[in-house]
Design an enzyme around this catalytic site. Structure first.
Site, short mmCIF file in Angstrom:
data_model
loop_
_atom_site.label_atom_id
_atom_site.label_comp_id
_atom_site.label_asym_id
_atom_site.label_seq_id
_atom_site.Cartn_x
_atom_site.Cartn_y
_atom_site.Cartn_z
CG ASN A 135 10.04 -8.22 -9.70
OD1 ASN A 135 9.74 -8.07 -10.89
ND2 ASN A 135 9.24 -7.87 -8.72
CE LYS A 150 10.75 -2.92 -7.13
NZ LYS A 150 9.47 -3.12 -7.81
NE ARG A 170 5.89 -10.29 -10.19
CZ ARG A 170 5.39 -9.06 -10.30
NH1 ARG A 170 6.18 -8.02 -10.23
NH2 ARG A 170 4.11 -8.89 -10.47
CG HIS A 191 -1.09 -9.13 -7.37
ND1 HIS A 191 -2.12 -8.24 -7.23
CD2 HIS A 191 0.02 -8.39 -7.64
CE1 HIS A 191 -1.67 -7.01 -7.41
NE2 HIS A 191 -0.37 -7.08 -7.67
CG HIS A 205 -1.47 -8.04 -3.38
ND1 HIS A 205 -0.30 -8.68 -3.05
CD2 HIS A 205 -1.10 -6.84 -3.89
CE1 HIS A 205 0.73 -7.90 -3.34
NE2 HIS A 205 0.26 -6.78 -3.86
N GLY A 250 -0.72 -1.97 -6.92
CA GLY A 250 -1.65 -2.82 -7.67
C GLY A 250 -2.50 -3.57 -6.65
NE ARG A 292 -2.42 -1.75 -13.66
CZ ARG A 292 -1.63 -2.53 -12.92
NH1 ARG A 292 -2.09 -3.09 -11.82
NH2 ARG A 292 -0.40 -2.77 -13.31
N GLY A 326 -2.74 -3.13 2.61
CA GLY A 326 -3.37 -4.19 3.43
C GLY A 326 -2.57 -4.51 4.67
CD GLU A 327 2.40 -6.59 3.72
OE1 GLU A 327 3.42 -6.02 4.15
OE2 GLU A 327 2.41 -7.32 2.70
CD GLU A 352 4.52 -10.81 -4.84
OE1 GLU A 352 4.11 -10.95 -5.98
OE2 GLU A 352 4.64 -9.70 -4.31
P1 AMP Z 1 2.98 -1.91 -2.46
O1 AMP Z 1 2.69 -1.75 -3.92
O2 AMP Z 1 2.53 -3.25 -1.93
O3 AMP Z 1 4.38 -1.56 -2.07
O4 AMP Z 1 2.05 -0.84 -1.69
C1 AMP Z 1 2.21 0.53 -1.88
C2 AMP Z 1 1.02 1.26 -1.24
O5 AMP Z 1 1.01 0.97 0.17
C3 AMP Z 1 1.09 2.77 -1.37
O6 AMP Z 1 -0.18 3.26 -1.74
C4 AMP Z 1 1.42 3.22 0.05
O7 AMP Z 1 0.91 4.49 0.33
C5 AMP Z 1 0.70 2.18 0.87
N1 AMP Z 1 1.14 2.18 2.25
C6 AMP Z 1 2.34 1.86 2.77
N2 AMP Z 1 2.36 2.09 4.11
C7 AMP Z 1 1.13 2.59 4.44
C8 AMP Z 1 0.52 3.04 5.65
N3 AMP Z 1 1.16 3.01 6.80
N4 AMP Z 1 -0.77 3.47 5.60
C9 AMP Z 1 -1.41 3.49 4.43
N5 AMP Z 1 -0.91 3.09 3.26
C10 AMP Z 1 0.35 2.65 3.25
#
Ligand code: AMP
Length: 415
Positions: A7, A14, A99, A189, A217, A221, A250, A343-344, A396
């Site tokens: 990626n 990455k 990717r 995405h 997602h 982003g 954004r 979300g996770e 992904e």
């Molecule tokens: P990603 O782009 O999918 O890696 O997501 C990054 C975002 O996930 C950032 O805004 C992080 O602050 C958020 N994030 C990661 N862990 C947590 C958590 N435990 N609680 C809230 N936000 C989180």
């Protein structure tokens, strides 16, 4: 087969190395052998290399370009010290999966990369001027490092959304702008939305045709997708990833007249305003503090910071609004699926996105919701909820590796 998944961004590479093949895909026994990232390529690069089962190795080194980064990754992977038992020389990497951000209308599926495909990706540079050139550099670098004979596949962020119907992907602009310049909603995405929809049907033991879900997602982003009978039928990102949900930096949806208004008031060019909407807006812009949701949640809780609270509220409200509009667009759904860093991991954001949607059957189970963090997959809604909710960590890279195998083996892909 050992697949190198790349990626490549403008200053980062990455990667993952994944052992998979058609029988492993069928049995869900793919295996990740290594992963890592090289950031700040072009200067003193920050390198993280991690073989499964070992400790992450961190270092820095001056790396001129993407080619140098790919070279470093391969030399490490093939070295004794990496500890990857199955990779001893470049011959142990059997294909590369990339990717690629924008595939325009031409690429509806993942493809083996030929000169013709490469020029097709080049043709889409207009649509993704920041991303596609970096992806092309990665493809060329891998060709140079491995030799042109090694199969490489391109897996497009836009491909999954090529099933959007015309009334969804067309903007209400003069039609000739679509004809002349292909101005339309593409969505991004796609590999993530596709992966979580696939995992959902696996968890439920249902078919693709029975899969009717809304996927969210939420990471740095953010995008939403409406998936009916396994196909993407609507999505929140548009011609570019700027449209739709509120994101880390954004704005998501705004009145387009704002662009000219800001330009006039602040003395900025259209390009500068676009950059402001992409890089200084969203959570960062509203809070004035950070684009990081975790820090904003801490700030709101510990210091009751008004703008941090506001940023979280606007973020959650927009996501909730999209759930409502997709339910209307799809004529109902069976589940809402959360993925991406926020979300996770954030039970609080998930709860606030779903707040007030009990009337439409979306009832979270508070205990289940808080129990799902750090990559734990499963249901977070109450038993018997008419609209279920799930957390499904995205992967992904796995899908890129699997698509690469399918391309190499000449197997027809079903998205
Ligand atoms: P990603 O782009 O999918 O890696 O997501 C990054 C975002 O996930 C950032 O805004 C992080 O602050 C958020 N994030 C990661 N862990 C947590 C958590 N435990 N609680 C809230 N936000 C989180």
């Amino acid at each position: 087969m050992n697949i190198l998944v790349l990626n490549c961004g403008s200053s980062s590479v990455k990667f993952q190395i994944i052992a998979t093949d058609l029988d492993r895909i069928a049995q869900n026994t793919d295996e990740r052998l290594a992963r890592g990232a090289v950031e700040r390529v072009g200067g003193e690069a920050i390198i993280m290399l991690h073989a499964e089962g070992g400790a992450a190795q961190r270092s820095t080194a001056p790396l001129r370009d993407t080619r140098a980064a790919v070279d470093l990754i391969i030399r490490w992977a093939c070295s004794e010290s990496s500890g990857i038992a199955d990779v001893r020389s470049v011959a142990d990497i059997h294909a590369v999966g990339h990717r690629v951000v924008h595939g325009g209308e031409r690429f509806t599926h993942s493809v083996l990369i030929s000169d013709e495909v490469l020029s097709g990706i080049e043709d889409c540079i207009d649509l993704a001027p920041l991303h596609n050139p970096a992806n092309i550099k990665g493809i060329v670098a891998a060709r140079e490092v491995f030799g042109a004979w090694l199969p490489q596949a391109a897996v497009f962020d836009t491909a999954f959304h090529q099933t959007l119907p015309e009334q969804v992907y067309l903007y209400a602009l003069p039609y000739q702008l679509y004809r002349r310049h292909r101005i339309r909603r593409y969505g991004f995405h796609g590999t993530s939305h596709r992966y979580v929809a696939y995992r959902y049907r696996q968890l439920r033991g249902i078919t693709r045709e029975e899969t009717n879900v809304i996927t969210l997602h939420l990471g740095n982003g953010c995008s939403a997708a409406a998936i009916r009978a396994g196909n993407s039928v609507d999505t929140s990102m548009g011609l570019t990833p700027l449209e739709g949900l509120v994101m880390g930096t954004r704005s998501g949806d705004i009145d387009p007249a704002i662009v000219d208004f800001i330009a006039a008031k602040e003395g900025l060019s259209a390009q500068e305003v676009e950059s402001l909407l992409n890089k200084q807006s969203g959570l960062l812009g509203i809070s004035g503090l950070t684009n990081d949701m975790r820090d904003l949640l801490d700030e709101a809780r510990d210091n009751n910071d008004r703008r941090a609270r506001l940023a979280i509220e606007i973020f959650c409200y927009r996501a909730r609004k999209y759930i409502g509009s997709y339910l209307a667009a799809m004529g109902g759904a069976d589940a809402v699926i959360f993925t991406g860093g926020i979300g996770e991991n954030s039970a609080e954001v998930r709860a606030r996105v779903c707040e007030g949607l009990e009337w439409m059957g979306l009832e979270l189970d508070a205990g289940r919701n808080t129990a799902h963090a750090g990559g734990r997959e499963g249901v977070i809604s109450r038993d018997g909820a008419r609209l279920a909710a799930y957390v499904i960590p995205t992967d992904e890279e796995l899908l890129i590796a699997r698509d690469t195998v399918r391309c190499v083996r000449g197997v027809t892909q079903r998205y």
